[in-house]
Design an enzyme around this catalytic site. Structure first.
Site, PDB file in Angstrom:
ATOM      1  N   HIS A  52       0.834  -1.210   0.000  1.00 42.90           N
ATOM      2  CA  HIS A  52       0.000   0.000   0.000  1.00 42.90           C
ATOM      3  C   HIS A  52       0.865   1.255   0.000  1.00 42.90           C
ATOM      4  O   HIS A  52       1.792   1.362   0.779  1.00 42.90           O
ATOM      5  CB  HIS A  52      -0.930   0.009   1.221  1.00 42.90           C
ATOM      6  N   TYR A 101      -9.452   5.196   8.173  1.00 39.93           N
ATOM      7  CA  TYR A 101      -9.675   5.396   9.606  1.00 39.93           C
ATOM      8  C   TYR A 101     -10.654   6.558   9.727  1.00 39.93           C
ATOM      9  O   TYR A 101     -10.358   7.662   9.273  1.00 39.93           O
ATOM     10  CB  TYR A 101      -8.381   5.779  10.320  1.00 39.93           C
ATOM     11  N   PRO A 159      -4.398  -0.558  18.730  1.00 37.41           N
ATOM     12  CA  PRO A 159      -4.118  -0.928  17.336  1.00 37.41           C
ATOM     13  C   PRO A 159      -4.312   0.210  16.325  1.00 37.41           C
ATOM     14  O   PRO A 159      -4.021   0.050  15.155  1.00 37.41           O
ATOM     15  CB  PRO A 159      -5.088  -2.073  17.068  1.00 37.41           C
ATOM     16  N   LYS A 170       0.807  -0.723  15.148  1.00 38.99           N
ATOM     17  CA  LYS A 170       2.177  -0.830  15.643  1.00 38.99           C
ATOM     18  C   LYS A 170       2.474  -2.118  16.401  1.00 38.99           C
ATOM     19  O   LYS A 170       3.648  -2.468  16.594  1.00 38.99           O
ATOM     20  CB  LYS A 170       2.468   0.366  16.572  1.00 38.99           C
ATOM     21  N   TYR A 200       3.762   6.189  10.632  1.00 35.93           N
ATOM     22  CA  TYR A 200       2.925   5.056  10.221  1.00 35.93           C
ATOM     23  C   TYR A 200       3.771   3.968   9.542  1.00 35.93           C
ATOM     24  O   TYR A 200       3.574   2.781   9.784  1.00 35.93           O
ATOM     25  CB  TYR A 200       1.821   5.531   9.263  1.00 35.93           C
TER      26      TYR A 200
HETATM   27  P1  FAS Z   1       1.376 -12.718  21.177  1.00 31.87           P
HETATM   28  O1  FAS Z   1       0.467 -12.379  22.281  1.00 31.87           O
HETATM   29  O2  FAS Z   1       1.020 -12.649  19.767  1.00 31.87           O
HETATM   30  O3  FAS Z   1       2.098 -14.122  21.422  1.00 31.87           O
HETATM   31  C1  FAS Z   1       2.423 -14.565  22.714  1.00 31.87           C
HETATM   32  C2  FAS Z   1       2.430 -16.081  22.687  1.00 31.87           C
HETATM   33  O4  FAS Z   1       2.825 -16.545  23.992  1.00 31.87           O
HETATM   34  C3  FAS Z   1       1.045 -16.660  22.420  1.00 31.87           C
HETATM   35  O5  FAS Z   1       1.107 -17.643  21.418  1.00 31.87           O
HETATM   36  C4  FAS Z   1       0.639 -17.252  23.773  1.00 31.87           C
HETATM   37  O6  FAS Z   1      -0.178 -18.399  23.638  1.00 31.87           O
HETATM   38  C5  FAS Z   1       1.984 -17.614  24.358  1.00 31.87           C
HETATM   39  N1  FAS Z   1       1.951 -17.734  25.816  1.00 31.87           N
HETATM   40  C6  FAS Z   1       1.278 -16.965  26.687  1.00 31.87           C
HETATM   41  N2  FAS Z   1       1.448 -17.437  27.942  1.00 31.87           N
HETATM   42  C7  FAS Z   1       2.266 -18.524  27.845  1.00 31.87           C
HETATM   43  C8  FAS Z   1       2.801 -19.449  28.782  1.00 31.87           C
HETATM   44  N3  FAS Z   1       2.508 -19.368  30.074  1.00 31.87           N
HETATM   45  N4  FAS Z   1       3.607 -20.436  28.320  1.00 31.87           N
HETATM   46  C9  FAS Z   1       3.913 -20.544  27.000  1.00 31.87           C
HETATM   47  N5  FAS Z   1       3.407 -19.706  26.060  1.00 31.87           N
HETATM   48  C10 FAS Z   1       2.603 -18.716  26.492  1.00 31.87           C
HETATM   49  N6  FAS Z   1      -1.693  -5.312  16.465  1.00 31.87           N
HETATM   50  C11 FAS Z   1      -1.792  -4.580  15.344  1.00 31.87           C
HETATM   51  O7  FAS Z   1      -0.792  -4.013  14.903  1.00 31.87           O
HETATM   52  N7  FAS Z   1      -3.004  -4.468  14.697  1.00 31.87           N
HETATM   53  C12 FAS Z   1      -4.134  -5.100  15.147  1.00 31.87           C
HETATM   54  O8  FAS Z   1      -5.199  -4.983  14.567  1.00 31.87           O
HETATM   55  C13 FAS Z   1      -4.070  -5.883  16.316  1.00 31.87           C
HETATM   56  N8  FAS Z   1      -5.171  -6.541  16.784  1.00 31.87           N
HETATM   57  C14 FAS Z   1      -5.064  -7.270  17.944  1.00 31.87           C
HETATM   58  C15 FAS Z   1      -6.184  -7.958  18.480  1.00 31.87           C
HETATM   59  C16 FAS Z   1      -6.082  -8.691  19.677  1.00 31.87           C
HETATM   60  C17 FAS Z   1      -7.292  -9.404  20.235  1.00 31.87           C
HETATM   61  C18 FAS Z   1      -4.848  -8.743  20.363  1.00 31.87           C
HETATM   62  C19 FAS Z   1      -4.715  -9.497  21.669  1.00 31.87           C
HETATM   63  C20 FAS Z   1      -3.735  -8.078  19.842  1.00 31.87           C
HETATM   64  C21 FAS Z   1      -3.838  -7.347  18.629  1.00 31.87           C
HETATM   65  N9  FAS Z   1      -2.730  -6.686  18.073  1.00 31.87           N
HETATM   66  C22 FAS Z   1      -2.808  -5.954  16.945  1.00 31.87           C
HETATM   67  C23 FAS Z   1      -1.455  -6.758  18.701  1.00 31.87           C
HETATM   68  C24 FAS Z   1      -0.821  -8.053  18.293  1.00 31.87           C
HETATM   69  O9  FAS Z   1      -0.697  -8.093  16.902  1.00 31.87           O
HETATM   70  C25 FAS Z   1       0.489  -8.143  19.008  1.00 31.87           C
HETATM   71  O10 FAS Z   1       1.229  -6.935  18.918  1.00 31.87           O
HETATM   72  C26 FAS Z   1       1.331  -9.277  18.510  1.00 31.87           C
HETATM   73  O11 FAS Z   1       0.559 -10.447  18.586  1.00 31.87           O
HETATM   74  C27 FAS Z   1       2.571  -9.329  19.372  1.00 31.87           C
HETATM   75  O12 FAS Z   1       3.186 -10.546  19.172  1.00 31.87           O
HETATM   76  P2  FAS Z   1       3.858 -11.325  20.409  1.00 31.87           P
HETATM   77  O13 FAS Z   1       4.725 -10.377  21.158  1.00 31.87           O
HETATM   78  O14 FAS Z   1       4.440 -12.545  19.829  1.00 31.87           O
HETATM   79  O15 FAS Z   1       2.672 -11.664  21.409  1.00 31.87           O
HETATM   80  C1  PHB Z   2      -6.279  -4.756  10.589  1.00 32.53           C
HETATM   81  O1  PHB Z   2      -6.413  -4.902   9.353  1.00 32.53           O
HETATM   82  O2  PHB Z   2      -6.568  -5.640  11.417  1.00 32.53           O
HETATM   83  C2  PHB Z   2      -5.755  -3.443  11.106  1.00 32.53           C
HETATM   84  C3  PHB Z   2      -5.175  -2.555  10.223  1.00 32.53           C
HETATM   85  C4  PHB Z   2      -4.673  -1.345  10.690  1.00 32.53           C
HETATM   86  C5  PHB Z   2      -4.784  -1.041  12.039  1.00 32.53           C
HETATM   87  C6  PHB Z   2      -5.364  -1.940  12.935  1.00 32.53           C
HETATM   88  C7  PHB Z   2      -5.851  -3.153  12.461  1.00 32.53           C
HETATM   89  O3  PHB Z   2      -4.307   0.151  12.493  1.00 32.53           O
END
Ligand code: FAS
Ligand code: PHB
Length: 389
Positions: free
Chosen positions: A72, A200, A292, A296, A384
């Site tokens: 994009h 947005y 989100p 980031k 961004y």
């Molecule tokens: P994660 O949380 O992805 O991974 C951590 C891992 O550790 C998981 O697999 C978990 O099962 C494991 N774990 C936890 N406890 C443990 C234990 N006791 N023993 C062993 N393993 C364990 N970011 C965006 O940029 N855009 C978005 O739209 C967006 N939407 C999101 C929606 C939700 C519901 C959530 C929760 C996050 C969202 N995020 C978004 C942020 C997300 O993308 C995180 O920044 C990203 O997953 C970070 O990756 P990790 O640091 O690997 O953490």
């Molecule tokens: C998404 O596509 O899930 C998304 C994209 C941009 C954002 C947050 C979520 O800032």
């Protein structure tokens, strides 16, 4: 079991770190609480900065992203009626890649066995031990048996709710938190996106985001009060409110399709300092959370992992401890700037319950300033696409 680096968590942080270490000949094992299927079912981030795509390219795990991802050149802010395009390509020379975190995780997991990156799934009761020593270990239970992995370092990549950050003694670390009084209700559906770029929107009723996973799969969000439940939002009600909040031209292009996934994620800003304690290093959501709005979360995990992998490889391969000594300070400098941008965009684009007419006018004035100032748009664009490492 013995290894160089025991990694807790098989999300993007743990997987990217594990692969970068293995590529450099450093031994690493990942311990994951959930099943592989559960991890692969998560719907999370959608926008990748070059810091993330560069890691996949350097690992030579980018073929599918290059084939299926959508580069994009810009995105849009909307103040009800008007689309304000942020031309990130013209303003920064960079693009972002629309390619779901789910796909990134799948590509990294699929590549693990051939590269000697062991992932132990469904590990229970994971606990960190002796993290202040040079011989820490991770204990866990699997299939009813007790296991332990002895390592020189532990990487806490276990997300916001994992045990790693909690293993740091209270007197040795500090959290900084801001909780927002709303969440994002997200819907994934198999329908073409309403625009070829992200939108947005800041509307009287609240924030909305039109995003995508491909040109046939859309991802939409609307801001909802924290009191709302997914059950309160049948598909029809969601589509009506989304189309109320998007600019009319975009709303007219929304294809209403059954929700494949529907969930509410609360928004918070959180940073834990320091990101190291003895032989334990924190990366990704284990150390910080961003709303989100600035896309980031995943990308900050990537920059932490870039810094940490370089430091660990220098230690193991050149006996150079400088990177490890500076990891927390270096990572936090970038984390806090991303926290600031995510907070700024969240404050600009959402309706806050305590806001009055004056606050609304300030939001509209800031959007008007962005619409009429290339300097303002450049500032948004460079944050961004991701500030330099
Ligand atoms: P994660 O949380 O992805 O991974 C951590 C891992 O550790 C998981 O697999 C978990 O099962 C494991 N774990 C936890 N406890 C443990 C234990 N006791 N023993 C062993 N393993 C364990 N970011 C965006 O940029 N855009 C978005 O739209 C967006 N939407 C999101 C929606 C939700 C519901 C959530 C929760 C996050 C969202 N995020 C978004 C942020 C997300 O993308 C995180 O920044 C990203 O997953 C970070 O990756 P990790 O640091 O690997 O953490
Ligand atoms: C998404 O596509 O899930 C998304 C994209 C941009 C954002 C947050 C979520 O800032």
């Amino acid at each position: 079991m013995k290894t160089d680096v025991a990694i807790i968590g098989s999300g993007p942080s743990g997987l990217m770190l594990g692969h970068l270490l293995r590529q450099a000949g450093v031994e690493a094992v990942i311990v994951e609480r959930q099943s592989k299927e559960h991890v692969l079912s998560r719907i999370r981030a959608g926008v990748l900065e070059t810091v993330t795509t560069d890691i996949l390219e350097d690992l030579d795990i980018a073929d599918r992203m290059r084939a299926e991802g959508l580069p994009h050149d810009g995105f849009n802010l909307a103040d009800g009626e008007r689309l304000i395009r942020i031309d990130i390509k013209a303003l920064t020379g960079k693009q972002v890649m629309v390619y779901g975190q789910t796909e990134v995780t799948k590509d990294l997991i699929d590549a693990a066995p051939a590269r000697g990156l062991e992932i132990i799934w469904e590990a229970e009761e994971t606990a960190l031990h002796d993290i202040e020593s040079d011989a820490p270990y991770v204990a866990f239970t699997k299939d009813g048996a007790q296991h332990r992995i002895e390592a020189r370092f532990i990487a806490g990549c276990d997300g916001f709710h994992g045990p790693s950050r909690k293993a740091v003694p209270e007197a040795s670390g500090r959290g900084f938190e801001k909780v927002y009084p709303f969440g994002w209700l997200g819907v994934l559906c198999d329908a073409p996106p309403c625009d070829h770029e992200l939108i947005y929107a800041n509307h009287e009723n609240g924030f909305a985001l039109a995003s995508m996973r491909s040109m046939t799969r859309s991802r939409y969000y609307i801001q909802v009060p924290l009191t709302e439940q997914v059950e309160d939002w049948p598909d029809d009600k969601f589509w009506e409110e989304l189309c109320r909040r998007l600019p009319p031209a975009a709303a007219a292009n929304v294809t209403r399709a059954p929700a494949l996934e529907k969930s509410i994620a609360p928004l918070r800003s959180y940073v834990f300092e320091p990101m190291r304690h003895g032989s334990l290093f924190l990366a990704g959501d284990a150390a910080h959370i961003v709303p989100p709005t600035g896309a980031k979360g995943l990308n900050l995990a990537a920059s932490d992992v870039r810094y940490l992998s370089r430091a660990l490889i220098a230690w193991f391969k050149k006996n150079d401890a400088e990177g490890l000594a500076g990891y927390s300070q270096t990572a936090l400098a970038r984390v806090w700037k991303a926290e600031r941008f995510s907070w700024q965009l969240t404050m600009l684009m959402h309706r806050f319950p305590e806001d009055g007419p004056f606050d609304r006018r300030i939001q509209l004035a800031e959007l008007d300033y962005i619409a009429t100032s290339e300097t303002a748009r450049r500032a948004i664009a460079e944050n961004y696409v991701g500030l330099p490492l």
